[in-house]
Scaffold this motif. Sequence first.
Motif, PDB file in Angstrom:
ATOM      1  N   MET A   1       0.887  -1.178   0.132  1.00 17.06           N
ATOM      2  CA  MET A   1      -0.137   0.051  -0.093  1.00 17.06           C
ATOM      3  C   MET A   1       1.010   1.167   0.091  1.00 17.06           C
ATOM      4  SD  MET A   1      -3.027   0.915   0.054  1.00 17.06           S
ATOM      5  CE  MET A   1      -4.591   1.418   1.097  1.00 17.06           C
ATOM      6  N   ALA A   2       1.945   1.341   0.859  1.00 21.06           N
ATOM      7  CA  ALA A   2       2.700   2.375   0.822  1.00 21.06           C
ATOM      8  C   ALA A   2       3.544   2.463  -0.405  1.00 21.06           C
ATOM      9  CB  ALA A   2       3.603   2.318   2.063  1.00 21.06           C
ATOM     10  N   LEU A   3       3.912   1.655  -0.807  1.00 19.36           N
ATOM     11  CA  LEU A   3       4.736   1.293  -2.003  1.00 19.36           C
ATOM     12  C   LEU A   3       3.865   1.908  -3.175  1.00 19.36           C
ATOM     13  CD1 LEU A   3       7.483   0.600  -3.294  1.00 19.36           C
ATOM     14  CD2 LEU A   3       6.516  -1.578  -3.759  1.00 19.36           C
ATOM     15  N   HIS A   4       2.675   1.607  -3.221  1.00 21.98           N
ATOM     16  CA  HIS A   4       1.663   2.235  -4.335  1.00 21.98           C
ATOM     17  C   HIS A   4       1.486   3.694  -3.992  1.00 21.98           C
ATOM     18  CE1 HIS A   4      -1.521   2.058  -7.141  1.00 21.98           C
ATOM     19  NE2 HIS A   4      -2.231   2.648  -6.278  1.00 21.98           N
ATOM     20  N   ARG A   5       1.404   4.185  -2.960  1.00 24.44           N
ATOM     21  CA  ARG A   5       1.263   5.692  -2.791  1.00 24.44           C
ATOM     22  C   ARG A   5       2.499   6.260  -3.095  1.00 24.44           C
ATOM     23  NH1 ARG A   5      -2.930   7.827   1.381  1.00 24.44           N
ATOM     24  NH2 ARG A   5      -4.521   6.394   1.264  1.00 24.44           N
ATOM     25  N   LEU A   6       3.833   5.616  -2.830  1.00 24.98           N
ATOM     26  CA  LEU A   6       4.875   6.123  -3.354  1.00 24.98           C
ATOM     27  C   LEU A   6       5.052   6.331  -4.625  1.00 24.98           C
ATOM     28  CD1 LEU A   6       7.572   7.320  -2.211  1.00 24.98           C
ATOM     29  CD2 LEU A   6       8.296   4.748  -2.568  1.00 24.98           C
ATOM     30  N   PHE A   7       4.747   5.329  -5.438  1.00 24.60           N
ATOM     31  CA  PHE A   7       4.781   5.382  -7.062  1.00 24.60           C
ATOM     32  C   PHE A   7       3.552   6.401  -7.506  1.00 24.60           C
ATOM     33  CE2 PHE A   7       6.002   0.777  -6.901  1.00 24.60           C
ATOM     34  CZ  PHE A   7       7.494   1.195  -7.540  1.00 24.60           C
ATOM     35  N   GLN A   8       2.377   6.537  -6.950  1.00 27.20           N
ATOM     36  CA  GLN A   8       1.529   7.717  -7.320  1.00 27.20           C
ATOM     37  C   GLN A   8       2.203   8.881  -6.918  1.00 27.20           C
ATOM     38  OE1 GLN A   8      -1.867   6.937  -5.195  1.00 27.20           O
ATOM     39  NE2 GLN A   8      -2.947   5.787  -6.655  1.00 27.20           N
TER      40      GLN A   8
ATOM     41  N   SER B   1       4.889   9.814  -9.471  1.00 32.78           N
ATOM     42  CA  SER B   1       4.414   9.993 -11.048  1.00 32.78           C
ATOM     43  C   SER B   1       3.663  11.420 -10.972  1.00 32.78           C
ATOM     44  CB  SER B   1       3.273   8.972 -11.117  1.00 32.78           C
ATOM     45  OG  SER B   1       2.592   9.488 -12.225  1.00 32.78           O
ATOM     46  N   LEU B   2       3.145  11.663 -10.002  1.00 33.92           N
ATOM     47  CA  LEU B   2       2.747  13.263  -9.799  1.00 33.92           C
ATOM     48  C   LEU B   2       3.713  14.116  -9.637  1.00 33.92           C
ATOM     49  CD1 LEU B   2       0.070  14.875  -9.433  1.00 33.92           C
ATOM     50  CD2 LEU B   2       0.302  14.682  -7.037  1.00 33.92           C
ATOM     51  N   LEU B   3       4.932  13.746  -9.114  1.00 37.26           N
ATOM     52  CA  LEU B   3       5.756  14.823  -8.846  1.00 37.26           C
ATOM     53  C   LEU B   3       6.507  14.928 -10.179  1.00 37.26           C
ATOM     54  CD1 LEU B   3       7.625  16.480  -7.069  1.00 37.26           C
ATOM     55  CD2 LEU B   3       8.971  14.532  -6.360  1.00 37.26           C
ATOM     56  N   ARG B   4       6.848  13.823 -10.793  1.00 36.18           N
ATOM     57  CA  ARG B   4       7.552  13.825 -12.224  1.00 36.18           C
ATOM     58  C   ARG B   4       6.657  14.562 -13.255  1.00 36.18           C
ATOM     59  NH1 ARG B   4       7.183   8.408 -14.556  1.00 36.18           N
ATOM     60  NH2 ARG B   4       7.391   7.939 -12.240  1.00 36.18           N
ATOM     61  N   THR B   5       5.207  14.572 -13.129  1.00 38.89           N
ATOM     62  CA  THR B   5       4.778  15.340 -14.181  1.00 38.89           C
ATOM     63  C   THR B   5       4.547  16.823 -13.949  1.00 38.89           C
ATOM     64  OG1 THR B   5       2.764  15.159 -13.170  1.00 38.89           O
ATOM     65  CG2 THR B   5       3.126  13.328 -14.832  1.00 38.89           C
ATOM     66  N   ALA B   6       4.530  17.324 -12.568  1.00 36.30           N
ATOM     67  CA  ALA B   6       4.752  18.479 -12.202  1.00 36.30           C
ATOM     68  C   ALA B   6       5.967  19.178 -12.675  1.00 36.30           C
ATOM     69  CB  ALA B   6       4.449  18.630 -10.871  1.00 36.30           C
ATOM     70  N   VAL B   7       7.024  18.397 -12.412  1.00 40.03           N
ATOM     71  CA  VAL B   7       8.537  18.798 -12.428  1.00 40.03           C
ATOM     72  C   VAL B   7       8.615  19.005 -14.055  1.00 40.03           C
ATOM     73  CG1 VAL B   7      10.822  18.337 -12.647  1.00 40.03           C
ATOM     74  CG2 VAL B   7       9.654  18.022 -10.546  1.00 40.03           C
ATOM     75  N   GLY B   8       8.153  17.938 -14.956  1.00 40.35           N
ATOM     76  CA  GLY B   8       8.223  18.194 -16.210  1.00 40.35           C
ATOM     77  C   GLY B   8       7.520  19.424 -16.948  1.00 40.35           C
ATOM     78  N   GLN B   9       6.302  19.481 -16.412  1.00 39.79           N
ATOM     79  CA  GLN B   9       5.678  20.720 -16.956  1.00 39.79           C
ATOM     80  C   GLN B   9       6.281  22.315 -16.755  1.00 39.79           C
ATOM     81  OE1 GLN B   9       1.663  20.995 -15.295  1.00 39.79           O
ATOM     82  NE2 GLN B   9       0.819  22.139 -16.872  1.00 39.79           N
ATOM     83  N   THR B  10       7.010  22.209 -15.308  1.00 41.66           N
ATOM     84  CA  THR B  10       7.509  23.180 -14.964  1.00 41.66           C
ATOM     85  C   THR B  10       8.873  23.595 -15.872  1.00 41.66           C
ATOM     86  OG1 THR B  10       6.757  23.079 -12.657  1.00 41.66           O
ATOM     87  CG2 THR B  10       8.574  24.540 -13.002  1.00 41.66           C
ATOM     88  N   LEU B  11       9.498  22.392 -16.208  1.00 43.74           N
ATOM     89  CA  LEU B  11      10.765  22.456 -16.710  1.00 43.74           C
ATOM     90  C   LEU B  11      10.442  22.827 -18.313  1.00 43.74           C
ATOM     91  CD1 LEU B  11      12.870  19.474 -15.701  1.00 43.74           C
ATOM     92  CD2 LEU B  11      13.245  21.970 -15.350  1.00 43.74           C
ATOM     93  N   ARG B  12       9.364  22.575 -18.997  1.00 44.30           N
ATOM     94  CA  ARG B  12       8.904  22.880 -20.522  1.00 44.30           C
ATOM     95  C   ARG B  12       8.587  24.147 -20.190  1.00 44.30           C
ATOM     96  NH1 ARG B  12       6.056  17.795 -20.929  1.00 44.30           N
ATOM     97  NH2 ARG B  12       4.173  18.639 -19.646  1.00 44.30           N
ATOM     98  N   ARG B  13       7.964  24.858 -19.199  1.00 43.40           N
ATOM     99  CA  ARG B  13       7.241  26.087 -19.320  1.00 43.40           C
ATOM    100  C   ARG B  13       8.487  26.938 -19.150  1.00 43.40           C
ATOM    101  NH1 ARG B  13       2.249  25.782 -15.260  1.00 43.40           N
ATOM    102  NH2 ARG B  13       0.778  24.875 -16.593  1.00 43.40           N
ATOM    103  N   ASN B  14       9.590  26.979 -18.247  1.00 44.08           N
ATOM    104  CA  ASN B  14      10.785  27.531 -17.991  1.00 44.08           C
ATOM    105  C   ASN B  14      11.668  27.401 -19.542  1.00 44.08           C
ATOM    106  OD1 ASN B  14       9.878  28.172 -15.342  1.00 44.08           O
ATOM    107  ND2 ASN B  14      11.147  26.541 -14.544  1.00 44.08           N
ATOM    108  N   ILE B  15      11.673  26.364 -19.821  1.00 43.41           N
ATOM    109  CA  ILE B  15      12.625  26.254 -21.409  1.00 43.41           C
ATOM    110  C   ILE B  15      11.841  27.038 -22.462  1.00 43.41           C
ATOM    111  CG2 ILE B  15      13.078  24.984 -23.162  1.00 43.41           C
ATOM    112  CD1 ILE B  15      13.813  22.685 -20.899  1.00 43.41           C
ATOM    113  N   GLY B  16      10.387  27.014 -22.315  1.00 43.93           N
ATOM    114  CA  GLY B  16       9.743  27.984 -23.310  1.00 43.93           C
ATOM    115  C   GLY B  16      10.167  29.363 -22.994  1.00 43.93           C
ATOM    116  N   ILE B  17       9.959  29.937 -21.949  1.00 42.92           N
ATOM    117  CA  ILE B  17      10.049  31.405 -21.526  1.00 42.92           C
ATOM    118  C   ILE B  17      11.538  31.642 -21.851  1.00 42.92           C
ATOM    119  CG2 ILE B  17      10.092  32.834 -19.751  1.00 42.92           C
ATOM    120  CD1 ILE B  17       7.733  31.402 -18.607  1.00 42.92           C
TER     121      ILE B  17
END
Length: 107
Positions: free
Chosen positions: A1-8, A11-27
């Motif tokens: 259960m804890a491992l499942h939440r850690l993966f979630q 995954s959420l952190l990876r998408t947020a970081v990816g989106q932030t990096l794309r925006r910063n690179i674009g700007i």
Amino acid sequence: MALHRLFQLSSLLRTAVGQTLRRNIGISAVLFNRAKAVDPVQQLFVDKIRDYTAKSKKSGGIVDAGPEFQKDLSEELTKLHRLYGGGDLATFPDFKFSEPKMDEESK
């Protein structure tokens, strides 16, 4: 259960970081292009456009048009008025189409 939440969470952190990096690179790409020096030929072209704009605003019409050009223009406008029956040649014509009358009888 804890491992499942850690993966979630990862995954959420990876998408947020990816989106932030794309925006910063674009700007940063936009800012880098603005700061980059302009090609000399391109700069000459832009200067000529600005010069022409200033001259056309000052003259209120065609730039560097002499009396010969004005004479030719008036002759051509006179020809057009004679050929096409006058009217205002500076505006686009207003077309009005009526609906065709259809016979409602069908045999």
